[in-house]
Design a protein around this motif. Sequence first.
Motif, PDB file in Angstrom:
ATOM      1  N   ASN A   1      88.190  60.082  19.178  1.00 39.45           N
ATOM      2  CA  ASN A   1      88.288  59.274  20.943  1.00 39.45           C
ATOM      3  C   ASN A   1      90.118  58.975  20.535  1.00 39.45           C
ATOM      4  O   ASN A   1      90.919  57.923  19.489  1.00 39.45           O
ATOM      5  CB  ASN A   1      87.829  58.307  19.785  1.00 39.45           C
ATOM      6  CG  ASN A   1      87.935  57.090  21.489  1.00 39.45           C
ATOM      7  OD1 ASN A   1      89.144  57.153  22.181  1.00 39.45           O
ATOM      8  ND2 ASN A   1      87.701  56.353  21.823  1.00 39.45           N
TER       9      ASN A   1
ATOM     10  N   HIS B   1      98.236  62.039  17.730  1.00 40.58           N
ATOM     11  CA  HIS B   1      97.216  62.492  19.466  1.00 40.58           C
ATOM     12  C   HIS B   1      97.417  63.924  19.720  1.00 40.58           C
ATOM     13  O   HIS B   1      98.844  64.126  19.001  1.00 40.58           O
ATOM     14  CB  HIS B   1      97.863  61.323  20.449  1.00 40.58           C
ATOM     15  CG  HIS B   1      97.298  61.195  21.400  1.00 40.58           C
ATOM     16  ND1 HIS B   1      97.566  62.176  22.686  1.00 40.58           N
ATOM     17  CD2 HIS B   1      96.040  60.045  22.237  1.00 40.58           C
ATOM     18  CE1 HIS B   1      96.363  62.086  24.043  1.00 40.58           C
ATOM     19  NE2 HIS B   1      96.134  60.780  23.826  1.00 40.58           N
TER      20      HIS B   1
ATOM     21  N   ARG C   1      94.661  57.735  15.246  1.00 42.36           N
ATOM     22  CA  ARG C   1      93.338  57.736  15.515  1.00 42.36           C
ATOM     23  C   ARG C   1      92.570  57.033  14.366  1.00 42.36           C
ATOM     24  O   ARG C   1      92.352  57.685  13.111  1.00 42.36           O
ATOM     25  CB  ARG C   1      92.900  59.037  16.017  1.00 42.36           C
ATOM     26  CG  ARG C   1      93.762  59.844  17.175  1.00 42.36           C
ATOM     27  CD  ARG C   1      93.408  60.433  18.199  1.00 42.36           C
ATOM     28  NE  ARG C   1      94.045  61.870  16.725  1.00 42.36           N
ATOM     29  CZ  ARG C   1      92.998  63.118  17.475  1.00 42.36           C
ATOM     30  NH1 ARG C   1      92.673  62.952  18.585  1.00 42.36           N
ATOM     31  NH2 ARG C   1      94.055  63.688  16.306  1.00 42.36           N
TER      32      ARG C   1
ATOM     33  N   SER D   1      88.932  57.798  14.875  1.00 43.14           N
ATOM     34  CA  SER D   1      87.757  58.734  14.360  1.00 43.14           C
ATOM     35  C   SER D   1      88.808  60.183  15.942  1.00 43.14           C
ATOM     36  O   SER D   1      89.170  59.646  17.123  1.00 43.14           O
ATOM     37  CB  SER D   1      86.929  58.701  14.721  1.00 43.14           C
ATOM     38  OG  SER D   1      86.476  58.425  16.380  1.00 43.14           O
TER      39      SER D   1
ATOM     40  N   ASP E   1      92.086  57.203  21.918  1.00 45.17           N
ATOM     41  CA  ASP E   1      92.471  56.137  22.871  1.00 45.17           C
ATOM     42  C   ASP E   1      92.670  54.460  21.224  1.00 45.17           C
ATOM     43  O   ASP E   1      92.540  53.740  21.382  1.00 45.17           O
ATOM     44  CB  ASP E   1      91.670  55.486  23.882  1.00 45.17           C
ATOM     45  CG  ASP E   1      92.652  56.712  24.713  1.00 45.17           C
ATOM     46  OD1 ASP E   1      93.821  56.732  24.643  1.00 45.17           O
ATOM     47  OD2 ASP E   1      91.289  57.131  25.803  1.00 45.17           O
TER      48      ASP E   1
END
Length: 325
Positions: free
Chosen positions: A27, A126, A22, A24, A29
């Motif tokens: 987030n 994630h 990721r 950040s 996604d």
Amino acid sequence: MSLKINAKTVVLGTGGTIAGIRKSPGNPDIYESGRLGAADLIDSVSEDYSGLEFQDVAQIDSKNMGLPIWQSLLKALVQAQSRQDVAGVVITHGTDTIEETAYLLHAFGLWPKPVVMTCAMRPADHPMADGPVNLRDALSLLHHAQAQGVCVVFNGQAHHALHVQKISTDPLKAFSSGFASLAAEKINGKWVWQSTPTATAKLDIPSLAGFLGATQWPRVEWLTHHAGSSSEMMEALLNAQSHTRLRGLVIAGTGAGTYKDAWNDSLQKAIEVGVAVWISSRCAWGNALPQAHQTMGQRVDLPPAKACVALALSLLSQDEKKSAL
Ligand code: SIN
């Protein structure tokens, strides 16, 4: 349950979301594909897999897959397959073009040992990452007594390379084999083998040496026919001044591979200037069929993404035959 595996397995990494991180933490996604190496992925697989060997062939987002990485992947695969101590090969890959790479590896089969590809829709860090489970499933399928050919493991299903397609952006329903049988399915936590791979369609491919020695992937473009489409895109393709000559055109026709009458003239021009034209269907499932008043192009029983790979391989094969004369 211990899934300890004794025979050696070579894990070839190419990148993708399965190796993504990721941007950040807040987030999940927004992430970058291919940040981790293959050996880093196993940290997140809790079982003890001794006997695994890792090799990073690439660390890319699979939208950037192409000839140089396919050549490195095939070289690494051939080498692993030739080793007596290796039971099979797992390949990690991005979901977006895994069906093209799976088709390419299938086209060069039959491999003496199973080749199990896997991928993920969520990056490795994630909170609900699917990569670790998919990778564990791929490793365990490899050791199933009936495992053979090239297949793609995702979300408890194993798809044959010839049939798998990414059909959705839904993280859990990304892949399907359409009307074809699955290779295997996980039922009550165990792989149940369902069908053997279908024989490769008799399309022309270069020799392995020819493929590995190729310096350029033949330029093949894919045009989708739709209501209201004009012939201008095709004319633009044919008339464009480009340093890479257009050599092949895959038409994703409407329905069973139909296109409007006006396209007959443009396709004829394409064929006259030496462009190979193949007709596929834009439907997710099913093949292009013969049509009245459609005389141009050769029908192919492959969806457009795989047809593009198959057509480029057949052009490489023609080049090889010509240079042997
Ligand atoms: C990629 O194909 O490399 C990015 C997308 C994914 O793996 O899901």
